[in-house]
Design a protein around this motif. Structure first.
Motif: not given
Length: 955
Positions: A557, A560, A563, A584-585, A588, A669, A673-674, A677
């Motif tokens: 991935r 991150v 973040l 998920s957050a 990251w 997911r 994430l993209d 970001l």
């Protein structure tokens, strides 16, 4: 002597001995029981003697305590002991040697009593002898005499001593104490004990006499048992010798003859002069059987021949059935493909409301018919046992997200949330049949959406470790739909079965989907299950067994670190959706604050609480996501807050202009994430109305490889990709496709199936054996719409099947599912071809092709087809003349694809028929079909030349 009479005599002797042995054994058991009874009588007698001794001692203790303390309770206890002994008072249940010790300490308040039982009654019930009774009776009599003395002392003490005791009374107390401890008192006490000892001695003598008597009897019985066993052994030996001489030996010889006959020597016969009637009769019967063996073998061979012929006929019938299904699939799909294609073309044009409704009905009906055909062909393939698993390494989460992508348009139409959760500890990359896993999951999801009108559809993936690297993966699909009555659940996974007729009429379906799912789950080492509550929803689940390895990793991935430490605001009325985003957050590095109330979120922002980015749901009660975002933009803290809209329905740019990014559920997911970001990296806030999530042209950073041997199809693919904003690298066979994927990183491969050197199926299988981080998405692009070929594509590892002629919208939707790797794409190089022609005709329709690739693209493609047409027909004719079915099939497939591309549907169908015939390997009936196809192709070529001449003149 016959065998029967000899056996009868032996059995009679054995029976007599066994009866005798049983009788003696019974007497032994009786003797053992008598011995136990004698011991029990002794123990009971000793217990009574001890009770007599203890009673005398308790009486002495109570009178002495009374005289020494003057407490009346000791006098009362004394009287109680006498009453219990004589049976005039209830007997305590636990009246043992320590009973009065406990009473002196705790009192008798919690004592449980039984019925009265005097000591004499207990003696009589003990079944003791008269002299024993007389001895113990003397002990009781002596105890009674002593009790009279003790009673006199108690009465005199009560009459002469007052409480409190005065000094002048002490001599009297001393005198009374001496009376119960002087020589006469102790002598009487000794008389009691002597009588008890005499009783014990008599009991021991009686017990010893009984034991000696019983031992003698037991020894006698043991001797008899041994004698019987010896006789039984002798009789058994005699029986064995008799059986060996008169029965076993003849049978052994008969077995040897049987083995020789079984070895093929049918001349051998059994001896019928043994001298034993039964054995001689058996030999005669055996010889009769041997006489019939030869004829039986001949009949069996004839039957086997007939069975083999029947098996060949059944296999031929099964092959004919499969061929019939394939042909019928083609014959049904060809016009159906036209119906659906034209419906799609009509939908893109200007239509009024009634016309658009009619087109929607055509599309819906056609898609339903296509589903019915797919189910029937799938079921037929499973029933015939032709289905095999294609094991490959794949990303489990990506497989689930792909399945969600397939059904997301239907969910969006009904405004249903699609949510996915992969439980912690579930392997990320596994080996299994990815296509079959996705097929079952898509069926579950489609049913869940079909039967759910509001709420959400939730997918939960869990794992149970097995032995070694094996895991059992469970995928459960929960909906909030109509539910299923408990008495109908057992019908769900039966073939051609629905819950009830009304459901079938309302929702449609063949009743085969779940039956196929069950067969596939069992084939993958798992099973299916369902839980349902009418009106509340259902949970359909299935399991499959796979392998996982710690060395297998999904595609890395992005970094991150940007973040880390940032604070994310999540607003969604659905708790499950919030939980998925939060998990998920936080993984990251984000700090997450979530709420189901838009007003609470607005209050936080208004009060000055700081957030670095926000993710808002669209469909929420009271205030939707766009209204909340608009309100936030009006505040000082929210004006520049990067915001992401998560919606189950597609929004227009004008509706979502207050957002920086827009994502349609289900949210992948990786895509989430993209988006985070991009928001943190400084995306525009949307104040100018620009919505980066919905660009007018797709980004061109996708690395695309087109594997296609047909020049015209190459040009169509490249033109269509360029019209969508993409570039591509083109190869013309599977070998080159595998080599390019090994050497370079691609995001997606558009793979033709029928190619020289190596077909698309084998190329896909080889690519799927590569490390997971190098595997691109693979989409099949083929002119065949047969379900069998679609299944072959999915089984090989392709993720999507796009039928030719390719629709521009279908290709755009497919590519929208691909996440770019970020590696730049070089410009494509494909050799152009042109030919001067000047004929005309009217058997082609280039309108659909022009809509996909534009007029310039049509010219280029028509020129390419005309340029290779002469050689294509020559190669086809040469292959027909040689009877080379595989080459005929390949060239027919190429021309079929070209003619379908230019709208020559009838000609394309003729070549499709020739291709199907070549697939069987029998070209005996190919002549008329080839003549018809060749004539149609010539007319189509003339029409293309005429169109090309007119196009050149008009330019």
């Amino acid at each position: 002597m016959s065998v029967r009479s000899g056996i009868a005599a032996v059995l009679a002797a054995i029976a007599v001995l066994l009866v005798g042995l049983l009788t003696v054994t019974t007497l032994q058991k009786s003797t053992a029981g008598d011995r136990a009874t004698a011991e029990n009588r002794r123990a009971e007698s000793i217990t009574l003697a001890e009770a007599t001794r203890q009673t005398s001692n308790d009486l002495t203790r109570m009178v002495r305590l009374y005289v020494s303390t003057g407490e009346s309770r000791y006098s009362d206890y004394y009287n109680d002991i006498i009453a219990i002994r004589d049976g005039t008072a209830p007997r305590p249940v636990d009246y043992d040697n320590s009973y009065w010790d406990r009473v002196l300490v705790k009192g008798d308040g919690d004592v449980r009593y039984g019925p009265p039982a005097s000591l004499l009654d207990l003696l009589r019930a003990a079944n003791i002898t008269d002299d024993e009774f007389e001895a113990l009776g003397r002990a009781k009599q002596s105890s009674d005499d002593l009790a009279e003395l003790e009673r006199d002392v108690i009465d005199e003490y009560a009459a002469t001593v007052t409480s409190p005791v005065t000094p002048d009374q002490l001599p009297r107390i001393y005198a009374l104490s001496n009376r119960i401890d002087d020589f006469d008192y102790n002598r009487r006490k000794d008389d009691i004990m002597a009588a008890i000892e005499d009783f014990g001695r008599r009991v021991d003598e009686r017990t010893a006499n009984d034991a000696a008597r019983l031992n003698d009897r037991s020894n006698q019985l043991l001797g008899i048992q041994i004698a019987i066993l010896v006789l039984l052994a002798l009789v058994s030996a005699a029986a064995f010798l008799f059986a060996e001489r008169r029965f076993v030996r003849p049978l052994r010889r008969l077995g040897e003859v049987s083995s020789e006959i079984a070895g093929g020597d049918y001349t051998r016969r059994a001896d019928t002069s043994v001298g034993v009637v039964e054995v001689d009769q058996l030999g005669t019967s055996f010889n009769d059987m041997a006489d019939a063996i030869q004829s039986d073998i001949e009949r069996r061979r004839a039957a086997e021949q007939a069975a083999q012929e029947a098996q060949h006929a059944a296999e031929a019938a099964d092959q004919a059935k499969s061929q019939f299904l394939a042909t019928m699939s083609h014959e049904i799909r060809t016009p159906l493909n036209g119906v659906l294609g034209m419906a799609e073309a009509l939908r893109d044009g200007p239509l009024d409301a009634d016309q658009r409704d009619a087109v929607d009905v055509i599309s819906t009906s056609g898609e339903h018919l296509l589903t019915v055909i797919n189910d029937i062909l799938d079921f037929s393939k499973i029933e015939s046992g032709m289905l095999e698993l294609d094991l490959q390494v794949f990303d489990l989460r990506r497989c689930v997200e792909d399945a969600l992508d397939v059904v997301s348009p239907k969910a969006a139409e009904k405004r249903l949330d699609l949510v996915c959760d992969v439980a912690p500890g579930t392997p990320e990359v596994v080996t299994g049949d990815r296509g079959r896993v996705r097929q079952v999951l898509v069926n579950y999801l489609s049913n869940a959406i079909k039967f759910t009108e509001h709420g959400d559809v939730f997918v939960l993936v869990t794992s149970t470790p097995l032995d070694g690297d094996r895991h059992e993966i469970k995928m459960a699909v929960r909906d909030t739909g109509i539910g299923i009555p408990p008495d109908r659940i057992d019908r769900l996974f039966l073939s051609f079965s629905q819950v009830d007729a009304s459901t079938t009429r309302r929702y449609g379906g063949t009743g085969l989907g779940l039956a196929i799912c069950k067969r596939l789950a069992v084939l993958m080492g798992g099973d299916v299950a369902v839980e349902s509550h009418p009106g509340l929803g259902s949970i359909f689940s299935f399991t499959f067994v796979c392998e996982a390895n710690a060395d297998w990793k999904p595609v890395p991935r992005p970094d991150v670190s940007a973040l880390s430490g940032k604070t994310l605001l999540v607003v969604d009325d659905n708790e499950t959706n919030r939980r998925i985003v939060r998990i998920s957050a936080e993984a990251w590095g984000l700090r997450v604050v979530d709420t189901g109330s838009p007003y609470e979120a607005l209050g936080w922002i208004t009060s000055g609480r700081h957030f670095d980015l926000a993710a808002l749901d669209y469909l929420m009660p009271d205030m939707d996501g766009i209204e909340l975002a608009t309100a936030l933009r009006a505040t000082a803290a929210g004006a520049a807050l990067p915001m992401l809209l998560l919606s189950s329905v597609r929004r227009t740019s004008s509706q979502a202009k207050v957002f920086d990014l827009v994502m349609t559920k289900p949210v992948r997911r990786a895509a989430l994430l993209d988006s985070f970001l991009e928001l943190v990296g400084g995306a525009k806030t949307g104040a100018d109305g620009h919505v980066p999530a919905e660009p007018s042209q797709p980004a061109s950073e996708l690395r695309i490889l087109v594997a296609e041997d047909n020049i015209a199809n190459q040009k169509v693919a490249v033109r269509m990709l360029r019209s969508l904003g993409y570039e591509a690298i083109v190869v013309d066979n599977g070998v080159d496709a595998v080599s390019r994927v090994e050497a370079e990183r691609f995001d997606v491969v558009l793979m033709d199936v029928h190619m020289p050197e190596m077909d698309g199926l084998e190329a896909t299988r080889r690519i799927r054996r590569m490390p997971v981080d190098r595997q691109p998405r693979i989409f099949a692009m083929t002119a065949s719409a047969l379900d069998s070929e679609r299944e072959e594509c999915l089984d090989a590892g392709m993720e999507l099947h796009i039928s030719k002629p390719v629709s521009r919208n279908a290709l755009a939707d497919a590519l929208a599912q691909v996440t770019p790797s970020g590696v730049p794409m070089p410009a494509v190089e494909i050799a152009d071809a042109a030919t001067d022609v000047d004929a005309s005709g009217a058997v082609i329709d280039l309108a659909e092709l022009a809509r996909s690739v534009g007029d310039e693209g049509v010219v280029e493609i028509v020129e390419a087809i005309l340029d290779g047409s002469e050689q294509a027909i020559a190669d086809l004719d040469a292959a027909l003349e040689r009877g080379d079915a595989p080459i005929v099939r390949r060239h027919a497939h190429t021309i079929k694809s070209n003619t379908a591309m230019v709208g020559a549907a009838t000609v394309s169908d003729d070549f499709a028929e020739l291709e199907a015939l070549a697939k069987t390997g029998d070209l005996g009936d190919a002549g008329p079909i080839a003549d018809r196809a060749r004539a149609g192709y010539a007319a189509a070529l003339d029409a293309m030349r005429g169109w090309l001449a007119e196009a050149g003149a008009s330019s």
